[in-house]
Design a protein around this motif. Structure first.
Motif, PDB file in Angstrom:
ATOM      1  N   GLU A 273       0.859  -1.156   0.000  1.00 47.74           N
ATOM      2  CA  GLU A 273       0.000   0.000   0.000  1.00 47.74           C
ATOM      3  C   GLU A 273       0.909   1.223   0.000  1.00 47.74           C
ATOM      4  O   GLU A 273       1.887   1.281   0.751  1.00 47.74           O
ATOM      5  CB  GLU A 273      -0.882  -0.015   1.253  1.00 47.74           C
ATOM      6  CG  GLU A 273      -1.949   1.032   1.274  1.00 47.74           C
ATOM      7  CD  GLU A 273      -2.883   0.834   2.453  1.00 47.74           C
ATOM      8  OE1 GLU A 273      -3.993   0.321   2.249  1.00 47.74           O
ATOM      9  OE2 GLU A 273      -2.479   1.199   3.570  1.00 47.74           O
TER      10      GLU A 273
ATOM     11  N   PHE B  64      -3.391   3.883  -1.123  1.00 49.60           N
ATOM     12  CA  PHE B  64      -3.995   3.012  -2.118  1.00 49.60           C
ATOM     13  C   PHE B  64      -3.114   1.794  -2.340  1.00 49.60           C
ATOM     14  O   PHE B  64      -1.901   1.843  -2.191  1.00 49.60           O
ATOM     15  CB  PHE B  64      -4.294   3.735  -3.438  1.00 49.60           C
ATOM     16  CG  PHE B  64      -3.189   4.592  -3.955  1.00 49.60           C
ATOM     17  CD1 PHE B  64      -2.241   4.086  -4.820  1.00 49.60           C
ATOM     18  CD2 PHE B  64      -3.096   5.919  -3.575  1.00 49.60           C
ATOM     19  CE1 PHE B  64      -1.231   4.876  -5.303  1.00 49.60           C
ATOM     20  CE2 PHE B  64      -2.076   6.710  -4.052  1.00 49.60           C
ATOM     21  CZ  PHE B  64      -1.139   6.193  -4.922  1.00 49.60           C
TER      22      PHE B  64
ATOM     23  N   GLY C 125      -4.158   1.668  -6.935  1.00 54.35           N
ATOM     24  CA  GLY C 125      -5.595   1.790  -6.740  1.00 54.35           C
ATOM     25  C   GLY C 125      -6.303   0.996  -7.828  1.00 54.35           C
ATOM     26  O   GLY C 125      -5.994  -0.161  -8.069  1.00 54.35           O
TER      27      GLY C 125
END
Length: 167
Positions: free
Chosen positions: A24, A32, A49
């Motif tokens: 992440e 994201f 994302g």
């Protein structure tokens, strides 16, 4: 792992965090999921994302060049102590060469007012044409390169006038 990444002459504090599903990326308050898959020959599939892109990536030390959608982006990791020291140096800011290369065109001259995102010059590096744009609105104080000139990474290409002198 906390880092400061420079992208288009702007610093972005970020952290890459390992999760149960991969990684992440955190920058500011935004987080994201992200992943990168090597496809060979410098090609990679990147997911950030919901966005997925195939990109070309070249790396040398702390410098990373990413070519995506017809544009090249230069990233480099910055030591946080170096960033603090540079902020204390004072003076007008400069636009630096993101990679070694040859200057192709220079579209500005001293005294020109420029807007953020405006093309300042183009250079060729690693057989890619790289567009250098203004990181912010301002006035050009000095152009330090010329077409045909070979420049190393982090060479000052032009300087902006001090904000106090722009009135």
């Amino acid at each position: 792992m906390k880092k400061i990444i420079a992208l288009e002459d702007r610093e972005h504090p970020c952290a890459l965090l390992r999760t149960a599903d991969g990684y992440e990326l955190q920058t500011g308050e935004r987080r994201f999921a992200c992943a990168i898959e090597a496809l060979g020959d410098g090609r990679h599939r990147v997911r950030a994302g919901e966005e997925r892109r195939e990109v070309h990536i070249a790396q040398h030390g702390d410098h990373i060049w990413i070519h995506v959608d017809g544009r090249a982006y230069a990233l480099h990791r910055i030591n946080p102590l170096d960033a603090l020291a540079a902020r204390g140096a004072g003076g007008g800011d400069s636009t630096l060469s993101p990679m070694p290369g040859t200057i192709l065109t220079v579209q500005v001259q001293p005294g020109d007012a420029v807007e953020a995102g405006q093309v300042l010059l183009t250079m060729e590096s690693m057989k890619l044409e790289v567009t250098i744009t203004a990181p912010h609105d301002g006035e050009i104080a000095e152009v330090l390169c010329a077409p045909g000139q070979t420049v190393p990474v982090k060479a000052a290409l032009l300087r902006f006038a001090d904000k106090e002198t722009q009135a």
